[in-house]
Design an enzyme around this catalytic site. Structure first.
Site, PDB file in Angstrom:
ATOM      1  N   GLU A 276       0.826  -1.210   0.000  1.00 23.05           N
ATOM      2  CA  GLU A 276       0.000   0.000   0.000  1.00 23.05           C
ATOM      3  C   GLU A 276       0.859   1.258   0.000  1.00 23.05           C
ATOM      4  OE1 GLU A 276      -3.477   0.122  -0.251  1.00 23.05           O
ATOM      5  OE2 GLU A 276      -3.002  -1.938  -0.806  1.00 23.05           O
ATOM      6  N   TRP A 279       1.969   1.689  -3.501  1.00 20.85           N
ATOM      7  CA  TRP A 279       0.899   2.279  -4.318  1.00 20.85           C
ATOM      8  C   TRP A 279       0.949   3.804  -4.226  1.00 20.85           C
ATOM      9  CZ3 TRP A 279      -2.324   1.178  -8.078  1.00 20.85           C
ATOM     10  CH2 TRP A 279      -2.764  -0.131  -8.292  1.00 20.85           C
ATOM     11  N   TRP A 307     -20.640  11.368 -19.951  1.00 20.82           N
ATOM     12  CA  TRP A 307     -21.148  11.241 -18.588  1.00 20.82           C
ATOM     13  C   TRP A 307     -22.535  11.884 -18.473  1.00 20.82           C
ATOM     14  CZ3 TRP A 307     -18.325   7.987 -15.891  1.00 20.82           C
ATOM     15  CH2 TRP A 307     -16.956   7.892 -16.126  1.00 20.82           C
ATOM     16  N   ASN A 342     -10.606   2.615   3.041  1.00 20.03           N
ATOM     17  CA  ASN A 342     -10.111   2.475   1.670  1.00 20.03           C
ATOM     18  C   ASN A 342     -11.010   1.604   0.800  1.00 20.03           C
ATOM     19  OD1 ASN A 342      -7.941   3.027  -0.308  1.00 20.03           O
ATOM     20  ND2 ASN A 342      -7.687   0.801  -0.246  1.00 20.03           N
TER      21      ASN A 342
END
Length: 478
Positions: A276, A279, A307, A342
């Site tokens: 992590e 990341w 969108w 998360n």
């Protein structure tokens, strides 16, 4: 013994995302190279002026600065604090103090790079020296064998780990050199929130210790349970994460300390947590190489996605009244505490982009306003991952089902009930999709759908079909 320094040589250390006293690269080098060292922080109006007047981050910073100032005073110095535009205040302060060098730790966000360039141009009497501090590897330090930036995480992680040596995790000590701190000739006191134009927040009531001591307290607590991190981290009702994200964001703890511990500890939990941290550096690297991702898709072809313009649906998402309990609990956690688990960040982002068909940039901006741990690189990377527009993104045809995610990661509905109390009496078998209860069952548990709790604002199966068509058309066109 401290390293020798030129006689009467003065430097200014500019604190930014590094609000700690020790293991601080810029501070270490300034103290080694100069006989007198001043320290400063600027409440930069370029950042503060656009913020809402109630913002936990400003109070978090102010409280961290109070602890930092105390540490400096214990060693003969003090923190100079200014409120203004940093590109004006820092050159002016360098001139007032007569320093020959300005020291800072590098920041990789486009606005920060432009700010530092302006400071460098305007600081005529002092050299501007910057250092790597908020990451283990930066910019071009981890590249493919072809010398290009990675765009997929796993190969980047493997290259990151191969490159790692003990020297990369070594700390930058300050304590042995601290005698060189100098009391500034100007007044040194911290402003109040009111003087900065902000109101007091509820930060003091949240279960988040702040400052350097708070960061170390959280780290010690996490060390006791790091072995279980891999098994617990995805379940928001469990104490699984480190809760250090805000401290990493503002630098009240050193990433070298954290990565060094995880790497040395080993085991599945520590290795997962180290991943992590990697990341985080992956997204920092992407932002530095591709600053256009701030406003555009990493994959340019996805900028043409059509969108939906649905302000009412967006408001329902923001306020946690979508009718999907896990999504609503996640959004209410964010609004109430400035934090979101998360796993739930992925679920909430997927719901906005894939179920509601709303541009990821709207959600990214909302998170940027609300998250105490907001970090541009990580926030942008996470949103583009969820929207399938970014590097190493989730394939567009993989769409989180908010009900099955809820059943898997909050099986007893403990987290949902914490933030959606109107569902407190709903049985476990219905907590993830309360609209499936009969009218009598809803009456019995005091949760009438449409009155006490909203009906789903969109049908997931139908929304999934629309999303596949939306992205599928783009794939066919390309």
């Amino acid at each position: 013994m401290p390293a020798p320094a030129p006689a009467d040589s003065a430097a200014l250390v500019w604190f930014r995302r590094d609000l700690r006293f020790d293991d601080h690269a810029a501070l270490h080098h300034a103290l080694r190279n100069h006989s007198r060292v001043f320290c400063a922080f600027v409440f930069d109006r370029a950042i503060l002026d656009p913020l809402p007047r109630v913002d936990r981050r400003v109070e978090f910073i102010l409280r961290a600065l109070g602890e930092l100032d105390g540490a400096l005073r214990e060693h003969g110095g003090a923190l100079i604090v200014r409120h203004g535009f940093a590109e004006d205040e820092i050159p002016r302060l360098a001139a007032e103090l007569g320093v020959t060098a300005l020291y800072a730790n590098r920041d990789y966000e486009p606005a920060a790079i432009a700010r530092d360039a302006a400071v460098r141009r305007r600081t005529a009497t002092a050299d501007f020296l910057d250092f790597k501090d908020q990451v283990v590897f930066e910019r071009d330090e981890v590249l493919t064998q072809g010398g290009t930036p990675f765009s997929v995480f796993t190969p980047y992680k493997n290259a990151w780990l191969r490159k790692l040596e003990a020297a990369h995790l070594a700390s930058w000590p300050v304590e042995p050199l601290a005698a060189r701190f100098t009391v500034p000739p100007c007044e040194c006191r911290l402003p109040t929130l009111a003087e900065l134009g902000f109101e007091t927040t509820d930060l003091a009531t949240l279960p988040l210790p702040v400052g350097m001591r708070g960061a170390q307290q959280l780290f010690r607590d996490f060390v006791e349970r790091i072995d279980d991190y891999a098994d617990r981290r995805d379940f928001p009702a469990l104490k699984g994460p480190s809760y250090l994200s805000a401290h990493l964001r503002f630098g009240t703890i050193s990433v070298r300390q954290l990565a060094g511990y995880a790497h040395a500890q080993g085991g599945r939990g520590a290795e997962t947590w180290l991943s992590e941290l990697i990341w985080r550096e992956f997204y920092q690297m992407i932002l530095w190489h591709r600053p256009q991702v701030v406003d555009h898709a990493f994959k340019p072809e996805y900028d043409v996605i059509g969108w939906d313009d649905a302000p009412a649906l967006f408001d329902a998402w923001c306020e946690g009244r979508t009718g999907y309990p896990l999504v609503d609990a996640a959004m209410r956690q964010l609004n109430r505490t400035g934090y979101m688990h998360n796993r739930l960040r992925m679920v909430a982002a997927s719901f906005l982009t894939k179920d509601l068909g709303i541009d990821w940039r709207h959600g990214e901006r909302y998170f940027a306003e609300k998250l105490l741990d907001f970090d541009l690189a990580a926030n942008n990377g996470g949103w583009q991952w969820a929207a399938s527009t970014g590097c190493d993104a989730q394939p567009y045809f993989r769409i989180f089902n908010p009900v099955t995610q809820s059943e898997k990661f909050d099986p007893a509905g403990k987290f949902i009930r914490r933030y959606v109390p109107e569902l407190e009496q709903v049985p476990d078998r219905f907590i993830h999709a309360p609209w499936r209860m009969t009218a009598a069952q809803q009456q019995e548990c005091g949760a009438l759908i449409g009155r006490d709790y909203p009906a789903p604002i969109v049908d997931h199966a139908a929304a999934r079909t629309r999303t596949l068509e939306r992205y599928g058309r783009l794939s066919q066109a390309s």
